[in-house]
Design an enzyme around this catalytic site. Structure first.
Site, PDB file in Angstrom:
ATOM      1  N   MET A  80      33.694  34.483  36.605  1.00 54.57           N
ATOM      2  CA  MET A  80      34.147  35.855  36.826  1.00 54.57           C
ATOM      3  C   MET A  80      34.564  36.077  38.280  1.00 54.57           C
ATOM      4  SD  MET A  80      31.331  37.933  34.554  1.00 54.57           S
ATOM      5  CE  MET A  80      32.139  39.517  34.776  1.00 54.57           C
ATOM      6  N   HIS A  81      35.232  37.198  38.515  1.00 53.32           N
ATOM      7  CA  HIS A  81      35.466  37.777  39.848  1.00 53.32           C
ATOM      8  C   HIS A  81      36.540  37.091  40.686  1.00 53.32           C
ATOM      9  CE1 HIS A  81      31.762  39.737  38.769  1.00 53.32           C
ATOM     10  NE2 HIS A  81      30.997  38.718  39.086  1.00 53.32           N
ATOM     11  N   ASP A 235      32.226  34.571  31.716  1.00 49.51           N
ATOM     12  CA  ASP A 235      31.287  33.573  31.216  1.00 49.51           C
ATOM     13  C   ASP A 235      29.943  34.154  30.791  1.00 49.51           C
ATOM     14  OD1 ASP A 235      30.539  34.168  33.826  1.00 49.51           O
ATOM     15  OD2 ASP A 235      30.617  32.097  34.536  1.00 49.51           O
TER      16      ASP A 235
END
Length: 489
Positions: A80-81, A235
């Site tokens: 992520m991110h 995830d």
């Protein structure tokens, strides 16, 4: 494709160290699996970057290694991110800045000042953390203005793979929740945050729910044309689906290098201090609360690497079994890499306390196992406060074994369930792909048909009694360590 080829759903997880690909049958059975790694670049202290083209190369290789299978649909999950920035020609402008990059402390402070902390939490369910995507955009604007000026669109890591597979630019609300740009309660981009940060909404991808079809493959040498690709999920949400967390009640605990406590919520709710994250779930119309501790199994890895590099983990855990719960007063604060929840403190530090002459290596191991369990409980207590019922836990990850499971079950006071398939995020991605491809009616149907409990570990009542007192002592550790840290500055 041969006449006897097996029809499968492919789940792809674009991780930090590599791509994992699994092929799943209609009943949830794993038919094939493959994994290909790629490097991590740390050009400066605290920086963490990757070349998106490395993800694509590893994805192609992993799919090829699955063998001669008839792929009916594909699901995506990923780290992520991370910020992937493309120009008007669709070319990657610079290496992706990843979730574990720490360069944006000043930008996080700027975001909370410009939006207001209370308002930011009410809109996004979170405070500004260095891992999130929005601070990375502000950092680019300040430090690499030429690169920032070229941005035509941005995306998250798994969405770059979608672009290469389908030609479509899109993301899902679960993964978008970690950008700090989403109005999480309304499941749409936040015009208030975008306006407050002077960011152009045109650079943000269209939003979808996780099981929706995001596009069809365009034929790229590894899969045929016309295969549906699900929107997918970050995830953590995908891993939760992979162990059956499709509704409030069961809790997902991931005991990997970091530790995750994940609970589906009956409605959107956020902690007023954002000590745990509130994100959209990969199930349409649901949200989840999530706590993340940065050093879970990583704490045991650290201890082994420093004190016993040639000793198998199983032998170390066997030494820990010689000590009872509480390790006769020895405690471990698991803040080796700072902490994320409930202490949003990159400067937090780890410590052993209560050491005596008779404590040996086994006692240190026991204290580490218990310290991580108490760190997970910190997040559990906050998740419960948001309305997560949390009547049992499903556990995955490399640390989900033996003695550590008994410790976690007893420290949390919850039965721990192990599922038949332990493929984590890739399996959750495959379930989403199965919904998009028509294998399953919806996400709950996919979970019901494919996720099965194989073993349950019950809390030990005697250990629980000890841990109630020990956990109270653990809760006092962080403030004490914080005071020591302040005095040392």
């Amino acid at each position: 494709m041969s006449a006897d080829a097996i029809t499968v759903i492919v789940g792809l997880d674009i991780g930090t160290t590599g791509v994992k690909a699994i092929a799943v049958g209609r009943d949830g059975e794993i038919v094939a699996r493959a994994e290909h790694g790629y490097p991590l670049s740390t050009p400066r202290p605290g920086w963490s970057e990757q070349n998106p083209e490395d993800w694509w190369g590893a994805t192609r290789a992993a799919i090829a290694d699955l063998g001669s299978l008839e792929i009916a649909s594909i699901g995506l999950s990923g780290q992520m991110h991370g910020l992937v920035a493309l120009d008007e020609a669709g070319q990657v402008i610079r290496p992706a800045i990843l979730w574990n990059d720490q360069r944006t402390a000043a930008e996080c402070a700027e975001i909370e000042e410009r939006i207001g902390l209370e308002r930011l939490i009410s809109l996004t369910g979170n405070r500004a953390l260095t891992g999130f995507t929005a601070p990375k955009l502000l950092w680019l604007r300040r430090h690499e203005p030429d690169a920032y000026a070229r941005i035509a669109r941005i995306m998250l890591p798994k969405d770059y793979i979608r672009l290469r597979l389908t030609g479509e630019w899109a993301t899902d609300v679960a993964d978008a929740s970690g950008t700090l740009l989403l109005d999480v309660a309304r499941r749409r981009w936040s015009t208030d945050v975008l306006d407050g940060l002077d960011l152009d909404p045109a650079i943000l991808p269209p939003l979808l729910e996780s099981p929706e079809v995001s596009g069809m493959t365009i034929g790229c040498g590894i899969v045929p044309r016309g295969i549906p690709v699900a929107a997918g999920a970050g995830d953590c949400a995908a891993a939760a689906l992979g162990v059956g967390i499709d509704r409030p009640g069961p809790l997902s605990i991931v005991m990997g290098t970091s530790g995750v406590v994940f609970a589906a919520l009956p409605a959107f709710a956020s902690d007023p201090q954002a000590r745990v994250h509130s994100f959209c779930h990969a199930v349409p119309g649901q949200w989840h609360a999530m706590g993340v501790m940065l050093s879970a199994a990583g704490s045991l890895q650290w201890l082994r690497d420093r004190l016993a590099p040639d000793t198998p983990f199983g032998d170390l855990v066997a030494e820990a079994e010689a000590w009872g719960p509480g390790a006769d007063g020895l405690l471990f604060a698991p803040y080796l890499a700072g902490e994320r929840t409930p202490h949003a403190d990159p400067s937090a530090r780890a410590a052993f306390t209560g050491l005596e002459l008779r404590h040996d290596r086994g006692a240190l191991v026991r204290a580490v196992l218990e310290g991580v369990a108490f760190g997970l409980r910190d997040s559990l207590e906050l998740v419960r406060a948001l309305g997560g019922p949390c009547d049992r836990a499903r556990v995955s990850g490399g640390g989900a074994r033996g003695l550590w499971l008994r410790i976690v079950a007893s420290a949390l006071g919850l039965p721990i369930e192990l599922t038949a398939v332990e493929e984590g995020s890739a399996f959750g991605a495959a379930l989403l792909g199965g919904v998009a491809g028509g294998f399953f009616d919806d996400v709950p149907d996919a979970v019901r048909r494919c996720v099965h409990v194989r073993e349950t570990v019950e809390p030990d009542p005697a250990w629980q009694a000890v841990y109630e007192n020990t956990y109270a002592r653990f809760r006092a550790l962080y403030p004490a360590l914080d005071a020591v840290k302040e005095n040392a500055r």
